[in-house]
Design a protein around this motif. Structure first.
Motif, short mmCIF file in Angstrom:
data_model
loop_
_atom_site.label_atom_id
_atom_site.label_comp_id
_atom_site.label_asym_id
_atom_site.label_seq_id
_atom_site.Cartn_x
_atom_site.Cartn_y
_atom_site.Cartn_z
N ARG A 42 67.15 -25.19 -3.72
CA ARG A 42 66.57 -26.31 -4.47
C ARG A 42 65.12 -26.04 -4.86
N HIS A 43 64.45 -25.23 -4.05
CA HIS A 43 63.01 -25.02 -4.24
C HIS A 43 62.68 -23.54 -4.40
N PRO A 44 63.19 -22.92 -5.46
CA PRO A 44 62.97 -21.48 -5.64
C PRO A 44 61.53 -21.18 -6.04
N GLU A 45 61.04 -20.02 -5.61
CA GLU A 45 59.66 -19.63 -5.93
C GLU A 45 59.65 -18.17 -6.38
N LEU A 46 58.85 -17.89 -7.41
CA LEU A 46 58.76 -16.53 -7.93
C LEU A 46 57.96 -15.63 -6.99
N GLY A 47 58.00 -14.32 -7.26
CA GLY A 47 57.33 -13.32 -6.44
C GLY A 47 55.87 -13.61 -6.18
N PHE A 48 55.47 -13.51 -4.92
CA PHE A 48 54.11 -13.77 -4.43
C PHE A 48 53.72 -15.24 -4.51
N GLN A 49 54.69 -16.10 -4.88
CA GLN A 49 54.41 -17.54 -4.88
C GLN A 49 55.27 -18.27 -3.85
N GLU A 50 55.87 -17.49 -2.91
CA GLU A 50 56.85 -18.09 -1.99
C GLU A 50 56.14 -18.84 -0.86
N VAL A 51 55.25 -19.73 -1.23
CA VAL A 51 54.41 -20.42 -0.24
C VAL A 51 55.23 -21.41 0.59
N ARG A 52 56.02 -22.21 -0.10
CA ARG A 52 56.84 -23.19 0.60
C ARG A 52 57.88 -22.47 1.47
N THR A 53 58.56 -21.50 0.87
CA THR A 53 59.59 -20.74 1.58
C THR A 53 58.99 -20.09 2.82
N ALA A 54 57.86 -19.42 2.64
CA ALA A 54 57.23 -18.71 3.76
C ALA A 54 56.80 -19.68 4.85
N GLY A 55 56.40 -20.88 4.44
CA GLY A 55 56.00 -21.89 5.42
C GLY A 55 57.17 -22.28 6.32
N ILE A 56 58.34 -22.45 5.71
CA ILE A 56 59.53 -22.81 6.49
C ILE A 56 59.94 -21.63 7.39
N VAL A 57 59.86 -20.43 6.84
CA VAL A 57 60.19 -19.23 7.63
C VAL A 57 59.28 -19.15 8.85
N ALA A 58 58.00 -19.32 8.63
CA ALA A 58 57.03 -19.23 9.74
C ALA A 58 57.28 -20.32 10.78
N LYS A 59 57.59 -21.51 10.31
CA LYS A 59 57.84 -22.63 11.22
C LYS A 59 59.08 -22.36 12.07
N GLU A 60 60.14 -21.89 11.44
CA GLU A 60 61.39 -21.61 12.17
C GLU A 60 61.20 -20.50 13.20
N LEU A 61 60.49 -19.44 12.79
CA LEU A 61 60.28 -18.30 13.70
C LEU A 61 59.37 -18.70 14.85
N SER A 62 58.35 -19.50 14.54
CA SER A 62 57.43 -19.96 15.60
C SER A 62 58.16 -20.83 16.60
N SER A 63 59.12 -21.62 16.10
CA SER A 63 59.84 -22.53 17.00
C SER A 63 60.65 -21.76 18.04
#
Ligand code: NI
Length: 398
Positions: free
Chosen positions: A24-45
């Motif tokens: 639903r929330h695709p991001e182009l190369g080097f703009q994956e801010v939202r995606t990376a935020g979710i990735v970081a949150k999941e991995l940190s958890s």
């Protein structure tokens, strides 16, 4: 021995909801801010040690196993494409003109699922798993938005801890759900970008003898380039030379001063690549000169070929046989001329890049990668996660 397939299937809702959210929330190369935020949150958890902002939006997590051993890198790409989605799916892109049309939304969700599976079984790992979530695998040459793997390497992703092996995968809509492609040797082509500018002398279309016509020269160049694959590359070898754009002239009665063309060259073998590039330069310059024009060539390497290490491919094939005892693994019939920047990592460390069939024609989920109606059968997600987790475990065992 963990039963990763059963565990991954039990996590299906988790994986699917992540994948649909990324979709639903695709991001182009080097703009994956939202995606990376979710990735970081999941991995940190999970309590993993993570580094964010690698190559701008990349995320790296290190998972130490219970026993000493080598380091295996697992790479998942996160970026989307500048395509307007036409799937009509309930989870279709809400970011107009941007779409996950290659399945990297699935790859990111698979990576987070693999992290969970391996974290649960970390005591059984003989070594360290480094999960990397990479920005900008796709992109356009010369524009910002590609080169994520190289930039992560420049920023030290293969060090601290030093990586011994690398694995990556692609959901593959050219093949049905259930199919697995794991081969030794080259599986994706090396790719170059080229631009040719043919310069002549402009003039009136009715006075051609007073001009040097770059349109005629460019036409001969396009035709002559076809002889590289047919006449210079050995019949049992492969290469592609494609002119993808040609631009010159504005008016019907004017000979323009120059014509610009762009295109791509794809090869697997270094020897073939050398031959093709040599002939390419000779033909472009020679043909332009023969017709009184001159040519300027700009060549850029997009990526080397993806070449799977033989012993690593054998380990991944054995892992696939463990997870999917009923499945016949395809070890040959899918090698693609598509390119992939995982090749840069696999030039440095032995690796294996494998493919997971994700199409389902009955459900209409069989459009090709980069098509505006591209979509996958999500049943491929747990299969991919289970195989990646098993492969990582086996590679560490050696
Ligand atoms: Ni892709």
């Amino acid at each position: 021995m963990p039963d990763f397939l059963t565990e991954a299937q039990a996590l299906f809702d988790y994986t699917q909801s992540l994948r649909r959210d990324f979709h639903r929330h695709p991001e182009l190369g080097f703009q994956e801010v939202r995606t990376a935020g979710i990735v970081a949150k999941e991995l940190s958890s999970l309590g993993l040690e993570i580094t964010t902002g690698v190559a701008e939006t990349g995320v790296v997590a290190v998972l130490d196993g219970g026993k000493p051993g080598p380091v295996v890198l697992l790479r998942f790409d996160m970026d989307a494409l500048p395509i307007a989605e036409e799937t009509g799916a309930e989870y279709a892109s809400q970011n107009e003109g941007v779409m996950h049309a290659c399945g990297h939304d699935g790859h990111t969700a698979i990576g987070l699922t693999v992290a969970r599976l391996l974290h649960r079984h970390r005591g059984e790992l003989s070594g360290t798993v480094k999960l990397i979530f990479q920005p900008a695998e796709e992109g356009v040459v010369g524009q910002k938005g590609m080169g994520g793997a190289e930039q992560m390497m420049d920023e030290g992703v293969l060090e601290a801890p030093n990586v011994d092996y690398a694995l990556s995968l692609h959901l593959w809509n050219e093949k049905p759900l259930g199919w697995l492609g794991i081969a030794a040797g080259p599986v994706m082509a090396g790719a170059e970008y080229f631009k040719i500018v043919v310069r002549g002398k402009g003039g009136h279309g009715a006075v051609p003898h007073a001009s040097l016509d770059p349109i005629v020269a460019a036409s001969h160049i396009v035709t002559a380039l076809q002889s590289i694959v047919s006449r210079n590359v050995a019949p049992l070898e492969t290469a592609v030379v494609t002119v993808g754009s040609i631009r010159g002239g504005e008016a019907f009665n004017v000979i323009p001063p120059e014509v610009a063309m762009t295109g791509t060259i794809r090869t697997f073998e270094p020897g073939v690549r050398k031959t093709v590039l040599e002939r390419f330069e000779q033909i472009v310059h020679g043909t332009a000169e023969a017709l009184g024009c001159s040519a300027e060539i700009e060549l850029k390497r997009i990526s080397p070929a993806v070449v799977n290490d033989t012993s690593l491919a054998a380990i991944v094939q054995a892992a696939a046989q463990t997870v999917f005892p009923e499945t016949a693994i395809d070890t040959a019939n899918y090698v693609t001329m598509g390119a992939e920047d995982m090749a840069f990592i696999m030039e440095k460390v032995p690796g294996c890049y494998f493919f997971i069939g994700s199409a389902n024609a009955e459900k209409g989920l069989d459009y090709g990668h980069h098509h505006p109606k591209f979509d996958i059968d999500e049943a491929a997600l747990p299969r991919a996660a289970a195989l990646m987790a098993q492969a990582a475990l086996e590679v560490l065992k050696g």
